[in-house]
Design a protein around this motif. Structure first.
Motif, mmCIF file in Angstrom:
data_model
loop_
_atom_site.group_PDB
_atom_site.id
_atom_site.type_symbol
_atom_site.label_atom_id
_atom_site.label_comp_id
_atom_site.label_asym_id
_atom_site.label_seq_id
_atom_site.Cartn_x
_atom_site.Cartn_y
_atom_site.Cartn_z
ATOM 1 N N CYS A 84 -6.127 -2.167 0.238
ATOM 2 C CA CYS A 84 -5.319 -2.348 1.440
ATOM 3 C C CYS A 84 -6.186 -2.849 2.591
ATOM 4 O O CYS A 84 -7.232 -2.270 2.880
ATOM 5 C CB CYS A 84 -4.667 -1.022 1.818
ATOM 6 S SG CYS A 84 -3.764 -1.102 3.374
ATOM 7 N N CYS B 85 -0.204 3.614 3.430
ATOM 8 C CA CYS B 85 0.217 3.311 4.808
ATOM 9 C C CYS B 85 1.440 2.402 4.868
ATOM 10 O O CYS B 85 1.992 2.180 5.936
ATOM 11 C CB CYS B 85 -0.941 2.701 5.601
ATOM 12 S SG CYS B 85 -1.334 1.003 5.151
ATOM 13 N N SER C 27 -7.120 1.765 1.169
ATOM 14 C CA SER C 27 -6.629 2.464 -0.019
ATOM 15 C C SER C 27 -6.595 1.512 -1.200
ATOM 16 O O SER C 27 -6.382 0.308 -1.059
ATOM 17 C CB SER C 27 -5.214 2.977 0.257
ATOM 18 O OG SER C 27 -4.548 3.248 -0.962
ATOM 19 N N CYS D 228 -5.979 0.244 5.501
ATOM 20 C CA CYS D 228 -6.548 1.591 5.346
ATOM 21 C C CYS D 228 -7.540 1.688 4.191
ATOM 22 O O CYS D 228 -8.049 2.780 3.907
ATOM 23 C CB CYS D 228 -5.430 2.623 5.185
ATOM 24 S SG CYS D 228 -4.570 2.548 3.600
ATOM 25 N N CYS E 63 0.858 -1.181 0.000
ATOM 26 C CA CYS E 63 0.000 0.000 0.000
ATOM 27 C C CYS E 63 0.895 1.232 0.000
ATOM 28 O O CYS E 63 1.759 1.366 0.867
ATOM 29 C CB CYS E 63 -0.892 -0.038 1.227
ATOM 30 S SG CYS E 63 -1.834 1.474 1.452
HETATM 31 ZN ZN ZN Z 1 -2.886 1.046 3.431
#
Ligand code: ZN
Length: 135
Positions: free
Chosen positions: A37, A26, A42, A40, A23
């Motif tokens: 992810c 993060c 993402s 998070c 990711c």
């Molecule tokens: Zn992440």
């Protein structure tokens, strides 16, 4: 049935490389392809090549064998922490259950490609084996 995986992963299997996903938001790394992810959420994920060596973080000797492994004997399932800190679950091969230790250095050893377990489909037949010190 084998999962359909993007071409890059198929190539990775042929080249005996362990690819992972990172990711870019993060920094979480994990094994295998991901589009989101797990930390998070993402979708900014890049493909990275994971280290092929690490150490045993924890392990379990599995004695209760599923039917398809009858005759296989007890085997070792371990959480391996790779050199970059990525943790993954893998079987330890070329090692007797009584010889496995936490902190033992291990290296990647591809054996099987594609199998199903109760945890879902395992994309890679990656396993790990002890690094024998060549002194
Ligand atoms: Zn992440």
């Amino acid at each position: 049935m084998m999962p359909k995986s993007p071409r890059i992963w198929q190539l990775a299997e042929r080249r005996y490389r362990l690819l992972g996903s990172k990711c870019t938001v993060c920094g979480k790394t994990s094994v295998g392809p991901r589009s989101v992810c797990p930390i998070c959420n993402s979708e900014k994920i890049e493909t990275i090549q994971l280290p092929s060596t690490g150490t045993i973080y924890s392990y379990t000797v599995v004695h209760a064998l599923p039917a398809e492994k009858s005759g296989y004997g007890p085997y070792i399932m371990a959480i391996v922490e790779l050199e970059d800190g990525t943790k993954l679950t893998a079987e330890i091969v070329d090692c007797e259950p009584e010889d496995v230790k936490i902190g033992m250095p291990v290296e990647l050893a591809f054996r099987l490609i594609g199998q199903e377990s109760e945890h879902g489909i395992i994309y890679y037949g990656y396993k790990f084996r002890p690094i024998i010190s060549r002194t």
